[in-house]
Design a protein around this motif. Structure first.
Motif, PDB file in Angstrom:
ATOM      1  N   ILE A  58       4.436   7.000   2.600  1.00  0.00           N
ATOM      2  CA  ILE A  58       4.895   5.726   3.154  1.00  0.00           C
ATOM      3  C   ILE A  58       4.548   4.622   2.168  1.00  0.00           C
ATOM      4  CG2 ILE A  58       4.709   4.068   5.047  1.00  0.00           C
ATOM      5  CD1 ILE A  58       3.727   6.336   6.824  1.00  0.00           C
ATOM      6  N   LEU A  59       5.494   3.757   1.938  1.00  0.00           N
ATOM      7  CA  LEU A  59       5.221   2.515   1.192  1.00  0.00           C
ATOM      8  C   LEU A  59       5.190   1.394   2.226  1.00  0.00           C
ATOM      9  CD1 LEU A  59       6.286  -0.193  -0.414  1.00  0.00           C
ATOM     10  CD2 LEU A  59       4.683   1.320  -1.557  1.00  0.00           C
ATOM     11  N   ALA A  60       4.045   0.748   2.388  1.00  0.00           N
ATOM     12  CA  ALA A  60       3.865  -0.281   3.405  1.00  0.00           C
ATOM     13  C   ALA A  60       3.718  -1.644   2.744  1.00  0.00           C
ATOM     14  CB  ALA A  60       2.637   0.023   4.261  1.00  0.00           C
ATOM     15  N   VAL A  61       4.603  -2.576   3.105  1.00  0.00           N
ATOM     16  CA  VAL A  61       4.521  -3.962   2.649  1.00  0.00           C
ATOM     17  C   VAL A  61       4.041  -4.796   3.830  1.00  0.00           C
ATOM     18  CG1 VAL A  61       5.791  -5.906   1.681  1.00  0.00           C
ATOM     19  CG2 VAL A  61       6.410  -3.576   1.030  1.00  0.00           C
ATOM     20  N   ALA A  65       0.838  -1.199   0.000  1.00  0.00           N
ATOM     21  CA  ALA A  65       0.000   0.000   0.000  1.00  0.00           C
ATOM     22  C   ALA A  65       0.871   1.245   0.000  1.00  0.00           C
ATOM     23  CB  ALA A  65      -0.921   0.005   1.217  1.00  0.00           C
ATOM     24  N   TYR A  66       0.432   2.237  -0.777  1.00  0.00           N
ATOM     25  CA  TYR A  66       1.127   3.533  -0.825  1.00  0.00           C
ATOM     26  C   TYR A  66       0.202   4.573  -0.200  1.00  0.00           C
ATOM     27  CZ  TYR A  66       3.332   7.748  -2.632  1.00  0.00           C
ATOM     28  OH  TYR A  66       3.927   8.975  -2.749  1.00  0.00           O
ATOM     29  N   ALA A  67       0.737   5.343   0.742  1.00  0.00           N
ATOM     30  CA  ALA A  67      -0.078   6.339   1.445  1.00  0.00           C
ATOM     31  C   ALA A  67       0.628   7.686   1.454  1.00  0.00           C
ATOM     32  CB  ALA A  67      -0.347   5.890   2.872  1.00  0.00           C
ATOM     33  N   GLU A  75      -0.398  13.265   5.532  1.00  0.00           N
ATOM     34  CA  GLU A  75      -1.006  14.595   5.598  1.00  0.00           C
ATOM     35  C   GLU A  75       0.019  15.614   6.113  1.00  0.00           C
ATOM     36  OE1 GLU A  75      -3.958  15.075   4.398  1.00  0.00           O
ATOM     37  OE2 GLU A  75      -4.263  12.955   4.022  1.00  0.00           O
ATOM     38  N   PRO A  76      -0.188  16.903   5.793  1.00  0.00           N
ATOM     39  CA  PRO A  76       0.785  17.931   6.223  1.00  0.00           C
ATOM     40  C   PRO A  76       1.032  17.963   7.726  1.00  0.00           C
ATOM     41  CG  PRO A  76      -0.711  18.819   4.560  1.00  0.00           C
ATOM     42  CD  PRO A  76      -1.233  17.463   4.912  1.00  0.00           C
ATOM     43  N   ASP A  77       0.012  17.576   8.521  1.00  0.00           N
ATOM     44  CA  ASP A  77       0.222  17.600   9.973  1.00  0.00           C
ATOM     45  C   ASP A  77       1.081  16.442  10.463  1.00  0.00           C
ATOM     46  OD1 ASP A  77      -1.441  15.437   9.725  1.00  0.00           O
ATOM     47  OD2 ASP A  77      -3.106  16.289  10.855  1.00  0.00           O
ATOM     48  N   GLY A  78       1.360  15.471   9.584  1.00  0.00           N
ATOM     49  CA  GLY A  78       2.208  14.341   9.946  1.00  0.00           C
ATOM     50  C   GLY A  78       1.540  13.312  10.828  1.00  0.00           C
ATOM     51  N   ALA A  79       0.278  13.504  11.175  1.00  0.00           N
ATOM     52  CA  ALA A  79      -0.400  12.592  12.087  1.00  0.00           C
ATOM     53  C   ALA A  79      -1.241  11.556  11.357  1.00  0.00           C
ATOM     54  CB  ALA A  79      -1.284  13.377  13.055  1.00  0.00           C
ATOM     55  N   PHE A  80      -1.644  11.862  10.130  1.00  0.00           N
ATOM     56  CA  PHE A  80      -2.521  10.971   9.383  1.00  0.00           C
ATOM     57  C   PHE A  80      -1.907  10.674   8.016  1.00  0.00           C
ATOM     58  CE2 PHE A  80      -5.254  12.949  12.467  1.00  0.00           C
ATOM     59  CZ  PHE A  80      -6.133  11.941  12.858  1.00  0.00           C
ATOM     60  N   ALA A  81      -2.295   9.516   7.471  1.00  0.00           N
ATOM     61  CA  ALA A  81      -1.854   9.134   6.130  1.00  0.00           C
ATOM     62  C   ALA A  81      -3.052   8.582   5.368  1.00  0.00           C
ATOM     63  CB  ALA A  81      -0.743   8.092   6.192  1.00  0.00           C
ATOM     64  N   THR A  82      -3.156   8.948   4.104  1.00  0.00           N
ATOM     65  CA  THR A  82      -4.265   8.501   3.267  1.00  0.00           C
ATOM     66  C   THR A  82      -3.744   7.570   2.190  1.00  0.00           C
ATOM     67  OG1 THR A  82      -5.458  10.563   3.639  1.00  0.00           O
ATOM     68  CG2 THR A  82      -6.139   9.227   1.748  1.00  0.00           C
ATOM     69  N   ILE A  83      -4.281   6.360   2.145  1.00  0.00           N
ATOM     70  CA  ILE A  83      -3.853   5.377   1.153  1.00  0.00           C
ATOM     71  C   ILE A  83      -4.425   5.752  -0.206  1.00  0.00           C
ATOM     72  CG2 ILE A  83      -4.052   2.959   0.452  1.00  0.00           C
ATOM     73  CD1 ILE A  83      -3.977   2.212   3.379  1.00  0.00           C
ATOM     74  N   THR A  84      -3.540   5.927  -1.166  1.00  0.00           N
ATOM     75  CA  THR A  84      -3.967   6.299  -2.523  1.00  0.00           C
ATOM     76  C   THR A  84      -3.853   5.135  -3.506  1.00  0.00           C
ATOM     77  OG1 THR A  84      -1.728   7.111  -3.001  1.00  0.00           O
ATOM     78  CG2 THR A  84      -3.339   8.707  -2.179  1.00  0.00           C
ATOM     79  N   GLN A  85      -3.008   4.149  -3.186  1.00  0.00           N
ATOM     80  CA  GLN A  85      -2.882   2.960  -4.030  1.00  0.00           C
ATOM     81  C   GLN A  85      -2.649   1.761  -3.121  1.00  0.00           C
ATOM     82  OE1 GLN A  85      -3.323   2.625  -7.262  1.00  0.00           O
ATOM     83  NE2 GLN A  85      -3.598   4.807  -7.657  1.00  0.00           N
ATOM     84  N   ALA A  86      -3.319   0.645  -3.428  1.00  0.00           N
ATOM     85  CA  ALA A  86      -3.115  -0.573  -2.638  1.00  0.00           C
ATOM     86  C   ALA A  86      -3.297  -1.789  -3.533  1.00  0.00           C
ATOM     87  CB  ALA A  86      -4.082  -0.628  -1.463  1.00  0.00           C
ATOM     88  N   TRP A  87      -2.361  -2.736  -3.400  1.00  0.00           N
ATOM     89  CA  TRP A  87      -2.455  -4.022  -4.108  1.00  0.00           C
ATOM     90  C   TRP A  87      -2.506  -5.125  -3.075  1.00  0.00           C
ATOM     91  CZ3 TRP A  87       0.665  -8.241  -3.590  1.00  0.00           C
ATOM     92  CH2 TRP A  87       0.474  -9.283  -4.507  1.00  0.00           C
ATOM     93  N   THR A  88      -3.359  -6.131  -3.304  1.00  0.00           N
ATOM     94  CA  THR A  88      -3.420  -7.293  -2.421  1.00  0.00           C
ATOM     95  C   THR A  88      -3.329  -8.552  -3.257  1.00  0.00           C
ATOM     96  OG1 THR A  88      -5.841  -7.306  -2.510  1.00  0.00           O
ATOM     97  CG2 THR A  88      -4.810  -6.108  -0.691  1.00  0.00           C
ATOM     98  N   ASP A  89      -2.841  -9.619  -2.637  1.00  0.00           N
ATOM     99  CA  ASP A  89      -2.622 -10.853  -3.382  1.00  0.00           C
ATOM    100  C   ASP A  89      -3.922 -11.514  -3.824  1.00  0.00           C
ATOM    101  OD1 ASP A  89      -3.414 -11.498  -0.849  1.00  0.00           O
ATOM    102  OD2 ASP A  89      -1.874 -13.015  -0.502  1.00  0.00           O
ATOM    103  N   ASN A 117       8.048  -1.117   6.223  1.00  0.00           N
ATOM    104  CA  ASN A 117       7.593   0.230   5.889  1.00  0.00           C
ATOM    105  C   ASN A 117       8.774   1.098   5.456  1.00  0.00           C
ATOM    106  OD1 ASN A 117       5.040  -0.537   6.593  1.00  0.00           O
ATOM    107  ND2 ASN A 117       4.962   0.589   8.517  1.00  0.00           N
ATOM    108  N   VAL A 118       8.591   1.809   4.358  1.00  0.00           N
ATOM    109  CA  VAL A 118       9.638   2.692   3.831  1.00  0.00           C
ATOM    110  C   VAL A 118       9.082   4.107   3.754  1.00  0.00           C
ATOM    111  CG1 VAL A 118      11.175   3.180   1.901  1.00  0.00           C
ATOM    112  CG2 VAL A 118      10.616   0.807   2.476  1.00  0.00           C
ATOM    113  N   PRO A 119       9.678   5.062   4.481  1.00  0.00           N
ATOM    114  CA  PRO A 119       9.199   6.442   4.404  1.00  0.00           C
ATOM    115  C   PRO A 119       9.820   7.177   3.214  1.00  0.00           C
ATOM    116  CG  PRO A 119      10.973   6.308   5.993  1.00  0.00           C
ATOM    117  CD  PRO A 119      10.772   4.906   5.454  1.00  0.00           C
ATOM    118  N   LEU A 120       9.074   8.089   2.659  1.00  0.00           N
ATOM    119  CA  LEU A 120       9.599   8.968   1.617  1.00  0.00           C
ATOM    120  C   LEU A 120       9.754  10.350   2.230  1.00  0.00           C
ATOM    121  CD1 LEU A 120      10.355   9.315  -1.388  1.00  0.00           C
ATOM    122  CD2 LEU A 120       8.009  10.029  -1.778  1.00  0.00           C
TER     123      LEU A 120
END
Length: 672
Positions: A296-299, A201-203, A206-220, A284-287
């Motif tokens: 964030i790229l979350a595996v 999942a790619y999220a 948000e500018p406040d750094g407290a929330f993240a919105t998933i914009t792309q997600a792949w599942t098996d 998890n990999v932060p950008l």
């Protein structure tokens, strides 16, 4: 002074000295004076071997090893000396114990090629690949008392090939995508399939750094998980472990093989949040941009899963490459918008080169820039220049087409919109995009023809380069397919698995030759480099440390059409030597020598000679599939000669190729 019983252990470098000084009586192996002669002899051989070697002694598999083995232990050395296999390699125990017990039970050796082993060392998990053999060590009664290991690490080659294949595949898929969303979707899908995980999942953070919105997600399984559980896919980051998120905010990659065992995620409320999205292991990999986490790229995986250092590095690299692709398409989109606005502004202001053709007088009044493009002096331009002079300055190939467009615009009143080239003083030409309209008087007579011109030379050159590149790619692709078709036609096998194995090896040989040709811009390939690439898997050193294969000959630049077929020949000879010939025994050797006539593209004469393999008592009664492939390639494709001679000491193959003739034939024709 060496302990009693270890006096025969001469040499062995620092490890040999360490063994001679060790208090073995305090270990399960006991005082060396009680060791059987078979163990001491095997240990002497092990210590003085340059190959990666070790001994697993007794039913408990106590470990003894040499200098070449030591680096793979990391910080476990010298603690590992005399320890059991299970103690030293807990993650490998299940993988190796079956083969080890098989040697003890049957008394027969075991050989494995390119076996994948996960090695835990120095605080991390490494994915490794090995070609190794387990040979029985018999005691004085003839019973199997231990195992002698000889190993060759093939990790670097296997991982490099796999990473390169994945990178090329991903780059190819991303290349034609022109928007961020498809790029991120393809990145998530490709990474998920490559790693074999449950979700990627790619999220956006948000500018406040407290929330993240998933914009792309792949599942098996295609079922939404993380993105579907909260409204609009928005997550409160600290719900998944404040300590974990703190590391991400510092720009660190976080890899957790089991969330229930890790202090950063084992709190009850954190586990509850992770359970809701079926996460038992995560990577998890932060950008980071300007020191701030922006994405964030979350595996994720639904069961505990070990992450190797190679996988962690690959995910980080993929995130960086994908983000570069996103930045590229965003920059290209912004550039397109900017260029459109610029063209509109220039068109509205008339600042791109103006002209005004007074039709009755047949005089054209250009502005200074328009006049300069056509090589007209500015002083003359102010007084008007005959229209025919501008027409004459057009490229001859465009002149009639432009005159026809002018005639239609004057006759019908339709807009004038044409692209053409203008001859330049240096002998070249320059592309213009010219627009205009014919104006008439009250009587309907054509009077004036004003217009604007835009310099499109750079765009036209780019289009020409793109067209040339497309034709070249098409040509290379057809050549590659033709060569693969030839390999398919030449391959025969008694069953499907044998066919798959044979054709896979041949196509891999073609791919390696393809890479060498691409690196040299398809100008050709170096013979020695090509042979070394094909022999790499067989360049195992013998018991005395000498190479199993020797390459000897001058520098020879193979024509592009000969590289891939000759790679197939080398692959077939090397494969046959490993299965049936010199490389099937420890003492076997292969020598490849070649000469070339004085001319740069003279006749290439190459001899493949095997020695030390199983004795050959007579010429084979029938030719195998490999022999037919050799004949088909050398005779049928390359127009050369081939002589196979079966000496008692080993196979000798003599090949003669007319390089000058091959250089004059397209690679696609050679492949057919």
């Amino acid at each position: 002074m060496a302990p009693q019983g270890l006096g025969i252990l001469a040499g062995g470098g620092e490890l040999g000295a360490l063994m001679r000084q060790r208090d073995w009586a305090a270990t399960p192996l006991g005082d060396p004076s009680t060791w059987p002669q078979s163990l001491r002899s095997a240990l002497s051989t092990c210590l003085n071997s340059r190959a990666v070697s070790a001994i697993y002694w007794g039913p408990e598999f106590y470990l003894l090893y040499n200098e070449a083995y030591r680096p793979f232990l990391g910080s476990r050395h010298p603690w590992a000396l005399g320890r059991t296999m299970q103690e030293v390699w807990p993650t490998l125990w299940q993988s190796l114990t079956t083969a080890a017990r098989q040697v003890h039970e049957t008394g027969e050796g075991v050989v494995a090629e390119d076996q994948r082993l996960l090695m835990e060392r120095d605080g991390g998990l490494d994915e490794t690949f090995w070609t190794y053999s387990f040979a029985p060590i018999r005691d004085e009664t003839g019973k199997v008392a231990g195992i002698f290991l000889t190993a060759l690490s093939t990790t670097e080659r296997n991982l490099a090939e796999r990473r390169q294949a994945f990178r090329l595949s991903l780059d190819e898929r991303l290349r034609d995508l022109a928007a961020p969303a498809p790029i991120l979707a393809e990145m998530s899908r490709s990474l998920g399939l490559h790693l074999g995980v449950g979700e990627v999942a790619y999220a956006d953070v948000e500018p406040d750094g407290a929330f993240a919105t998933i914009t792309q997600a792949w599942t098996d399984d295609g079922a939404p998980r993380s993105a579907a559980l909260v409204q609009n896919g928005c997550h409160r980051l600290d719900d998944y472990g404040p300590a974990l998120v703190a590391e991400l905010r510092r720009g660190r990659i976080v890899a957790i093989p089991d969330v229930r065992q890790d202090p950063r995620t084992c709190a009850a409320e954190t586990l509850a949040a992770l359970d809701r999205i079926s996460v038992a292991a995560l990577l998890n990999v932060p950008l980071m941009k300007a020191g701030q986490m922006v994405a964030i790229l979350a595996v994720h995986h639904a069961t505990p899963r070990a992450w190797t250092r190679g996988e962690i590095a690959l995910v980080g690299e993929v995130v960086a490459r994908s983000w570069d692709a996103v930045e590229r398409v965003r920059a290209e989109a912004a550039l397109r918008v900017s260029e459109e606005r610029l063209q509109l502004a220039l068109g509205a202001s008339g600042m791109v080169g103006l002209f005004d053709w007074h039709i009755p007088e047949d005089l054209l009044y250009p502005d200074e820039r328009f006049a300069r493009v056509f090589g007209v002096d500015a002083a003359r331009a102010a007084n008007g220049v005959p229209h025919a002079e501008f027409v004459q300055a057009m490229h001859p190939d465009d002149r009639l087409r432009v005159q026809a467009a002018i005639g239609r615009a004057v006759e019908t009143g339709e807009p004038y919109d044409v692209e053409y080239r203008v001859l330049q003083p240096d002998g070249g030409s320059r592309w213009l995009h010219v627009r205009g309209r014919c104006l008439r008087n009250a009587a309907g007579e054509p009077m004036r023809f004003p217009g604007t011109a835009v310099d499109i030379h750079a765009r036209k050159l780019a289009e020409e380069r793109q067209a040339l590149l497309s034709r070249e790619v098409d040509h290379r692709a057809k050549n590659a397919l033709a060569v693969v078709q030839a390999a398919l036609r030449l391959t025969r096998a008694p069953d499907l698995p044998s066919y798959v194995k044979a054709i896979t090896g041949r196509v891999a040989a073609l791919a390696r030759a393809q890479t060498m040709l691409a690196n040299e811009a398809w100008a050709g390939a170096d013979l020695r480099t090509m042979l070394a690439a094909e022999m790499d898997a067989f360049m195992i050193r013998g018991p005395e440390g000498a190479p199993r294969a020797t390459l000897d000959g001058p520098a020879v630049a193979l024509p592009a059409g000969a590289a891939q077929p000759l790679a197939i020949v080398a692959h077939e000879l090397a494969t046959n030597a490993m299965k049936h010939g010199a490389l099937s025994t420890a003492a076997g050797r292969v020598t490849v020598r070649w000469t070339r006539d004085d001319e740069p593209l003279g006749t290439l004469r190459l001899r493949w000679a095997e020695t030390g393999g199983p004795p050959i008592l007579s010429e084979p009664a029938r030719r195998g599939f490999g022999s037919r492939v050799l004949a088909g390639v050398v005779h049928g494709q390359l127009g050369g000669s081939l002589l196979l001679t079966w000496h008692e000491t080993g196979l000798v193959c003599d090949i003669s190729l007319p390089l000058a003739r091959i250089a004059g034939i397209p690679a696609s024709d050679l492949a057919m």
